[in-house]
Structure formats: C-alpha cells, structure tokens
Design an enzyme around this catalytic site. Structure first.
Site, PDB file in Angstrom:
ATOM      1  CB  ALA A  62      15.177  78.218 115.733  1.00  0.00           C
ATOM      2  N   GLY A 103      13.534  82.729 112.775  1.00  0.00           N
ATOM      3  CA  GLY A 103      14.891  82.604 111.917  1.00  0.00           C
ATOM      4  C   GLY A 103      14.035  82.285 110.471  1.00  0.00           C
ATOM      5  CD  GLU A 106      16.445  86.385 113.340  1.00  0.00           C
ATOM      6  OE1 GLU A 106      15.881  84.744 114.266  1.00  0.00           O
ATOM      7  OE2 GLU A 106      17.374  87.171 113.694  1.00  0.00           O
ATOM      8  CD  GLU A 126      13.373  85.196 117.366  1.00  0.00           C
ATOM      9  OE1 GLU A 126      12.320  85.844 117.623  1.00  0.00           O
ATOM     10  OE2 GLU A 126      13.770  84.652 116.325  1.00  0.00           O
TER      11      GLU A 126
HETATM   12  N1  T1G Z   1      10.761  74.070 115.819  1.00  0.00           N
HETATM   13  C1  T1G Z   1      10.728  72.588 116.116  1.00  0.00           C
HETATM   14  N2  T1G Z   1       8.679  72.515 115.893  1.00  0.00           N
HETATM   15  C2  T1G Z   1       7.969  73.342 115.771  1.00  0.00           C
HETATM   16  C3  T1G Z   1       8.076  74.460 115.871  1.00  0.00           C
HETATM   17  C4  T1G Z   1       9.528  75.016 115.222  1.00  0.00           C
HETATM   18  N3  T1G Z   1      10.331  76.733 115.481  1.00  0.00           N
HETATM   19  N4  T1G Z   1       6.788  75.144 115.454  1.00  0.00           N
HETATM   20  C5  T1G Z   1       5.967  74.305 115.981  1.00  0.00           C
HETATM   21  N5  T1G Z   1       7.006  73.728 116.125  1.00  0.00           N
HETATM   22  C6  T1G Z   1       5.820  71.495 115.713  1.00  0.00           C
HETATM   23  C7  T1G Z   1       5.118  71.977 117.061  1.00  0.00           C
HETATM   24  O1  T1G Z   1       5.545  71.824 117.817  1.00  0.00           O
HETATM   25  C8  T1G Z   1       3.574  70.612 116.308  1.00  0.00           C
HETATM   26  O2  T1G Z   1       4.463  69.260 116.549  1.00  0.00           O
HETATM   27  C9  T1G Z   1       3.937  70.719 114.903  1.00  0.00           C
HETATM   28  O3  T1G Z   1       4.752  71.870 114.568  1.00  0.00           O
HETATM   29  C10 T1G Z   1       2.245  71.681 114.762  1.00  0.00           C
HETATM   30  O4  T1G Z   1       2.362  73.321 115.834  1.00  0.00           O
HETATM   31  C11 T1G Z   1      17.065  82.156 115.305  1.00  0.00           C
HETATM   32  C12 T1G Z   1      16.172  80.711 117.367  1.00  0.00           C
HETATM   33  C13 T1G Z   1       4.437  77.867 113.458  1.00  0.00           C
HETATM   34  C14 T1G Z   1       1.994  79.051 114.463  1.00  0.00           C
HETATM   35  O5  T1G Z   1       8.472  80.547 118.095  1.00  0.00           O
HETATM   36  O6  T1G Z   1       4.311  79.456 116.921  1.00  0.00           O
HETATM   37  O7  T1G Z   1      14.135  80.994 116.000  1.00  0.00           O
HETATM   38  O8  T1G Z   1       2.724  68.711 118.082  1.00  0.00           O
HETATM   39  O9  T1G Z   1       0.606  73.014 116.761  1.00  0.00           O
HETATM   40  O10 T1G Z   1      -1.393  76.074 115.732  1.00  0.00           O
HETATM   41  O11 T1G Z   1      16.254  83.958 115.966  1.00  0.00           O
HETATM   42  O12 T1G Z   1       3.782  76.673 115.150  1.00  0.00           O
HETATM   43  O13 T1G Z   1       2.789  68.051 115.761  1.00  0.00           O
HETATM   44  O14 T1G Z   1       4.266  67.442 117.213  1.00  0.00           O
HETATM   45  O15 T1G Z   1       1.320  75.260 116.877  1.00  0.00           O
HETATM   46  O16 T1G Z   1      -0.479  75.227 112.983  1.00  0.00           O
HETATM   47  C15 T1G Z   1      10.629  80.610 116.568  1.00  0.00           C
HETATM   48  C16 T1G Z   1       6.674  78.471 116.942  1.00  0.00           C
HETATM   49  C17 T1G Z   1      11.905  79.625 117.129  1.00  0.00           C
HETATM   50  C18 T1G Z   1       6.844  79.608 116.029  1.00  0.00           C
HETATM   51  C19 T1G Z   1       1.628  76.638 113.806  1.00  0.00           C
HETATM   52  N6  T1G Z   1       9.253  80.466 116.081  1.00  0.00           N
HETATM   53  N7  T1G Z   1       5.719  78.175 116.150  1.00  0.00           N
HETATM   54  O17 T1G Z   1       1.171  76.368 114.617  1.00  0.00           O
HETATM   55  O18 T1G Z   1       0.679  74.761 114.707  1.00  0.00           O
HETATM   56  S1  T1G Z   1      13.413  80.655 117.749  1.00  0.00           S
HETATM   57  C20 T1G Z   1       8.506  80.443 116.518  1.00  0.00           C
HETATM   58  C21 T1G Z   1       4.070  78.237 116.196  1.00  0.00           C
HETATM   59  C22 T1G Z   1      13.835  80.765 115.869  1.00  0.00           C
HETATM   60  C23 T1G Z   1      16.235  82.616 115.579  1.00  0.00           C
HETATM   61  C24 T1G Z   1      15.059  81.972 116.884  1.00  0.00           C
HETATM   62  C25 T1G Z   1       3.287  77.691 115.744  1.00  0.00           C
HETATM   63  C26 T1G Z   1       3.220  78.127 114.126  1.00  0.00           C
HETATM   64  P1  T1G Z   1       3.315  68.419 117.517  1.00  0.00           P
HETATM   65  P2  T1G Z   1       1.387  73.875 116.008  1.00  0.00           P
HETATM   66  P3  T1G Z   1      -0.203  75.978 113.944  1.00  0.00           P
END
Ligand code: T1G
Length: 702
Positions: A62, A103, A106, A126
């Site tokens: 998400a 997500g 999912e 999450e």
């Molecule tokens: N949403 C928005 N921005 C995100 C994002 C996300 N999910 N993930 C990364 N970014 C942005 C981050 O802030 C950065 O921005 C840029 O992307 C590069 O990230 C319904 C509710 C995917 C492994 O928890 O683990 O789904 O600083 O530096 O090292 O059940 O990002 O460049 O402006 O980390 O290559 C679940 C979180 C969400 C994944 C990539 N998903 N992200 O790593 O890049 S909750 C996560 C990561 C959800 C559902 C629920 C990592 C990455 P900027 P980065 P990276």
C-alpha cells in the site's frame, strides 16, 4: 498518463504498473489496475491477464504516504480490486520481480497464479509498520504455507526469496524471462483451466492444533515486549484456522483497524520515513553523485575492524583487512571465520555464501599494495597520535581519489584530517559493535569534508545495509554524546536511593533490551573508570561525576565477568545483591546525599527525558540535521525501542513540556551547564511547537 500501461501480447493483456519508485498501491495504481482489468475482460481477443511491475520491482505494498488521507480509503480500494481479481473469468497471473510486499503480495495472492524470477522476494512486512496485513494476507498466506511458516514470516515481516516461496507454494513457477514466462503461463491457464482461488484452499488451515498458537506466543513474548502488532497477527492467523474465510476476514479488518489507530503505527511509520530522510543531506545537492566504492581497506583487525570488514564482504565489496601485527591479524581473521561458522551452523547463511564472503576478505600485513582501494576505514584503538600516524600513511599509500574514514567514537575528525593532504576526503565512519550486525553508521563530517565524500559514504551506508546518519564533529557525535545522560543519570538515581533492579526493570519494560546497570556490568567497570577519569577533567564546575563505578572496582566488583558488579551473577543470571546496595548506600553517605524512594514513572522520566533535551541541544548546534535523524541513531545504535519512533518522536508524543520540566529538575540537581534545559526546547514549549519547527527557530537565532 495512467499509472498502469495496457498492452496485448499473444491474446494476453499485460497490465504494467508504472508508478516509481516502488509501484506502491496508490489510488492512481488501483484505478489503473481496475480500468485495465475491465478493458481486458471486455476484449474478446484477450484470453488471460498478466500484472507486472514497471521499473525495478513488482508492487511494494500500500502507499504508506497515502495513510490517513482520503485517497487511502477511496474506491477502488485494494479489497475491491482483489474481489475483481478473484471473480475474473479470465485467469490473471502476477508476474513478480524485485519485491512483492504487503498489499502487493496480498493482491498477487488473489491472482490465479504467481510467477517470479529467481531474484524476486515476497513478504508481508506490515508488522514493521505496527500493522498487520490488512488485505487478507494473514488468512491467505497460511492457506499456502501452512500455519507455522505463516506465523514466523508475518510476525517478523521478513522477505522470502522466490526459491523458498516456490517451495512453500506462494510462487507457482520461477522463470528466466519474466514477461514471456508469465504470458505463457497465463495462456496455459486459459487453455487448461486455473487452480482454485487461494481463499478456497482450506486443507492447511483445517485441523490445526490450537496449542500451536499459545506455544508461539509464549516463545516470542520476551522478543515482542512492548509491541502490540505481533500478538494480533497470531490472533488473526488463529482465526483463519477456526472461522470461515469471511468471518476471519472480518476479524482481520477489525484487528487492522485497531492497529492503524495505534500510537505504535504512527511511531513506526514515522521511523520508516525517518530512516530514508536521514540519507538526504540539505547541503549535499542531488546532483552530487556518490563515487563508486568497489574495494576498501580496513585498518585494524580487532573486534571492530573484523566486523567492519564483514559488513563490506557481506554486501559483495572486496575488502583488505590490514594489521601490521601478524598475530593480531591471524586472531582477527580467526574471529571472522568463527563468526561466519556460527551463522552457518544457525542456518542463516549457506556454505556457499560463507565461502564467498570469506573469499572477499584479504588479510594483509602492510601498506604496500593499497593501490586500488576506493576507501580506507581506520579502526584502531582511540589514540589520536596513532590515528594521525595511520592517516599520514594512508594519505601516501592510497590513490588520490580514495576516501579516508575513521571509526573513532568521539575523537576530533578535523584533528585526524590534519595529518593528511586531503581533508576533503576525510570523514568519520563510526560503526557500532558488533559492526557486522548493528545497523547504525554515524558518518561524521569534518569542517573540510566535501559534499562528494559525504554523498559517497551515505550511499555506501545504505549499500552495505546500514542506517546511515550524518553527524557534526563534536565529542560523542550524535549518539554517544547523548548516551552519558542515560548511563550517568542511572547512577545519580542509585545514589539517591533507587535500586539497580528497579532502574533496569523500568528501562526493560519500556523496551530497552537491557537496563543501564546490567549493561554497565556486561561492559565491565574498568573501562568506565578510565573514560570518567578523562571526562572529569573537562566537567563544568557545577557538576560532580558519580563515583559508584570506582567504588565497585575498589570492592573487586568489576562486572558480570567477575561475578559481581551492580548485581551478583550466577552464570548469566543477574541477582539483586545486598552488598552492592551497601556500597551504594555508603557512597551516598560519603557524598552527603539523602536517599529516598522513586516511582517507576519518575525513573522513566529521569532515564529518557535527558536524551531528548540533549538531542535538542544537538539540533541547536547543528550536530544533528533533524530530530528524526537522532531517532534513527538511537533506534539502530542503542536499541531504543523502534515502536516508540525513537527518543525525539517519543518525547514529542509524551509532551515536550514534560521533558522540559525534567530538564529543570535535573539542571538543579546535577548541574545547569550540561543538564539544564535546551534553549530550543524552551522555545518550542513556550510557543506550543514541535520538532518540525526547530530549523526555523534555530535559523532565527534562539
Ligand atoms: N509506500 C510509499 N512509499 C514507499 C513505500 C510504500 N509502501 N515503500 C518505499 N517507499 C518510498 C521510500 O519512502 C523512498 O522514498 C523510496 O520509495 C525508495 O524506498 C494493505 C497496509 C520496497 C524494499 O512495508 O521495504 O501494504 O526517500 O529507499 O532500499 O496490508 O522501500 O526516495 O522519497 O526503501 O530499494 C507494506 C516498504 C506497506 C514496504 C525498497 N509495504 N518499503 O527498498 O528503497 S503497508 C512495505 C520497503 C501495506 C497492506 C498494508 C522498501 C523496498 P524517497 P527505499 P529500497
């Protein structure tokens, strides 16, 4: 321009999500996918659908930046899209590269099949945001992997490699050419028929022994201390085994809502962005590109040097481990080998990985062949003359472009740089022990450190899996400068009547892995006596350093290794010891201090509020760029509980006015110069503001 591109290949509609940087499931992406699917279903020439990520990854979850905004709940919501996927009469294949997380996974679990390249990773992280998978992941994943794997994977939030995921049934096939392979797979499903939706596969969630869940809870209780999300995940996975899919889904929605509204979710999402923000340095513009670092040399093969060398080797970077003392070098390499062997025996790395990593570390006994290193990192003991001697040697022995880093934990970067002809390339690279495990890398800028050098070390920190934070050049930089306010204050409280077990119990209930007095016993007293002897020389006149450590050493209680310190030890078990209390009481009398009791709340305030006050002073002085950088430093370098968001975020949540009040009390008790209120804190409280207002107030002059 839609966030999802539509194309048809061999009667398969390919929906490509093009929403950099990580294809997060923003409203634009959800809308694009819904429109693309509708178009594919309406097209009689299309027999199947593939959903694939553009750029470097599938869908990473998400869109966290949408949380709390109208977009996050706007239709089509993720669950709407999932229902459309599962109801699709034409088979849908999720084609995964990079990561399919949260997500993103999912959604893929509601496709008819999942195809991936071998390098792909999937996961439900999450829990790291204080949440649980809120789109059915908690009840679909166990239907594929079984309950025990799901419990571990979802409560840790870890990524599963494609090979493991295929073995577990989360991925249906691994292909070399993702687009061609997934199109072919989709066509095959159209021809041969698609498998039942994951939601209808119940064999792995039926007849599960309920004891599995309580056993799992009991096993992890200590690890989850203070956190709420992991236990809720267990509850929902348990519901997946004793309720219908829809009833379990309703329960998941309820639990998700609770967590979404929690302070811990706010804190963990603050931390998520804080770690990424810390890598952005205001006076290092984006056009200043980091230099490539392919080879490094680490000077000093002790505990730190070996750990630093492993950090680079683990990230695929060739490293020379230099020690002019042949015996020390052999000991250092033996310690590195032993660490890898322990990881191998625990199954956290394979034999091949161990061989590869060890093969990247080349022990050398001198400065002769450093001709091709891009960076040197000095990690010898904290002696300025020795460091200057080594930097003068490195200045001659390394190529002109090489960056020269020092692992010093508090010495003056400029003074070290003055031993070289390249102060612009000298920077602090402060790792935390054990360096191959601890995530914090404190990069410390000297007055002449160039923007390119800073950009390079900050990028390198991320490359080797660290959480880099840039600090200004002062005694103790960001982290250690604050640490003394926590450790010394614990001893002031002992003098005033609190007990080691009470102080440590409060700290550990708050979420610290170990309380300050137990930490002192573990680290040993002798070193502390030496450090304090130096520190006493520069103490302000209005401050007295407690001398309990000296009294303990005089009584032969030098820490856990000697069997006693602030506690008595039976093996690793720490036990309250009346003899330690007697020493503390005698010292209080000698100091003329009247003893009293403390409430737990007062101990918590006195332990942690001073960190926030000192952090505010670091902001005032430009030692830390932003309050959230201090949070990143303390979560990763000192084990401050991540589910609080870090000391500065936590301080703001409990109320900066409370922190200010404690600073006033401790200023009067311990000395105004170092313990009194920060001017910035006073201004923020007076004006009802928070850390985001700090830069403007500092720029105006406090
Ligand atoms: N949403 C928005 N921005 C995100 C994002 C996300 N999910 N993930 C990364 N970014 C942005 C981050 O802030 C950065 O921005 C840029 O992307 C590069 O990230 C319904 C509710 C995917 C492994 O928890 O683990 O789904 O600083 O530096 O090292 O059940 O990002 O460049 O402006 O980390 O290559 C679940 C979180 C969400 C994944 C990539 N998903 N992200 O790593 O890049 S909750 C996560 C990561 C959800 C559902 C629920 C990592 C990455 P900027 P980065 P990276």
């Amino acid at each position: 321009m839609s966030a999802v591109e539509y194309a048809v290949e061999n009667e398969v509609a390919v929906l490509t999500v093009a929403y950099p940087p990580v294809n997060a499931l923003s409203l634009a992406v959800r809308t694009g996918l819904a429109e693309g699917l509708a178009r594919a279903l309406a097209d009689s020439g299309v027999k199947a659908v593939v959903v694939i990520g553009g750029g470097s990854t599938f869908i990473a979850g998400a869109d966290i930046s949408e949380f709390g905004t109208p977009n996050s709940a706007a239709e089509p919501r993720l669950q709407t899209l999932q229902a459309q996927f599962e109801a699709s009469p034409k088979p849908i294949v999720a084609a995964i590269h990079g990561t399919a997380l949260g997500g993103g996974l999912e959604l893929a679990l509601t496709a008819h099949a999942r195809v991936a390249v071998a390098s792909a990773k999937v996961g439900l992280p999450e829990v790291k945001l204080g949440l649980l998978p809120g789109a059915g992941g908690t009840i679909r994943l166990p239907r594929l992997t079984g309950v025990e794997v799901a419990l571990e994977a979802v409560t840790t939030g870890r990524h599963l490699g494609a090979v493991e995921a295929e073995r577990l049934g989360v991925i249906d096939a691994i292909v070399d050419d993702l687009r061609a392979g997934s199109v072919a797979y989709a066509l095959k499903l159209a021809t041969d028929g698609a498998p039942a939706p994951v939601r209808d596969r119940n064999d792995k969630v039926s007849g599960v022994d309920p004891k599995v869940f309580d056993d799992f809870r009991a096993k992890n209780r200590k690890k989850w201390r203070g956190q709420i999300a992991p236990a809720r995940i267990v509850d929902v996975i348990e519901a997946a085994t004793n309720r219908s899919f829809d009833e379990a889904k309703a329960y998941e929605n309820q639990a998700f809502g609770e967590l979404m509204a929690s302070d811990q979710r706010k804190a963990l999402i603050h931390y998520f962005f804080a770690e990424r923000e810390a890598r952005k340095i205001p006076d290092v513009p984006a056009e200043v590109k980091p230099l490539p670092v392919r080879k490094v040399v680490v000077i000093g093969s002790g505990l730190m040097g070996g750990g630093i060398a492993m950090s680079f080797a683990n990230a695929g970077i060739a490293v020379k481990l230099l020690d002019v003392n042949a015996e020390a070098l052999e000991r250092g390499m033996a310690a590195v080998r032993k660490t890898y062997e322990t990881s191998l025996s625990r199954g956290s790395i394979s034999q091949a990985q161990m061989d590869e990593r060890l093969g990247r570390i080349q022990p050398i006994g001198g400065y002769d062949d450093l001709g091709d290193v891009d960076m040197a990192i000095e990690a010898v003991f904290e002696d300025m003359a020795l460091k200057q001697e080594i930097f003068a040697l490195l200045d001659k022995a390394t190529p002109p472009h090489a960056i020269l880093g020092t692992n010093t934990s508090s010495l003056d970067i400029d003074q070290i740089a003055s031993a070289t002809s390249r102060p612009d390339k000298v920077i602090g690279a402060h790792f935390f022990s054990p360096a191959n495990v601890m995530k914090l890398l404190e990069a410390v800028r000297g007055s002449q450190t160039s923007a390119e050098t800073i950009a390079t070390v900050m990028a390198l920190g991320k490359q080797i899996g660290k959480a880099p934070v840039l600090a200004g050049n002062c005694d103790g930089f960001i982290g250690n400068r604050m640490l003394q306010y926590y450790t010394v204050n614990a001893e002031y409280m002992l003098e005033r009547g609190a007990t080691p077990e009470q102080i440590d119990r409060v700290a550990e209930a708050f979420g610290m892995a170990m309380g300050p007095l137990a930490m002192r016993d573990l680290a040993g007293m002798a070193q502390a006596v030496n450090v304090r002897a130096v520190r006493k020389k520069t103490l302000p006149v209005d401050e007295r350093m407690p001398e309990l450590v000296e009294r303990m050493v005089e009584a032969g209680r030098i820490g856990q290794r000697s069997g006693s310190g602030f506690y008595r030890y039976e093996g690793r078990d720490r036990l309250p010891d009346p003899e330690a209390i007697a020493i503390i009481t005698a010292e209080a009398q000698r100091q003329g201090i009247e003893q009293r009791t403390f409430t737990d709340e007062e101990i918590l305030a006195r332990l942690f509020h001073p960190l926030v006050n000192e952090g505010a002073k670091e902001l005032e002085e430009g030692i830390a760029i932003r309050a959230s950088d201090i949070d990143v430093a303390w979560v990763n370098g000192y084990g401050f509980p991540i589910h609080t968001g870090g000391p500065m975020f936590w301080g703001e949540q409990i109320g900066l006015d409370k922190v200010l009040e404690t600073a006033r009390v401790l200023g009067a008790e311990n000395g105004q110069t170092r313990w009194g209120p920060s001017k910035l804190l006073e201004r923020l409280v007076a004006e009802g503001k928070g850390w985001k207002d700090a830069p403007a107030l500092i720029a105006q002059g406090l």
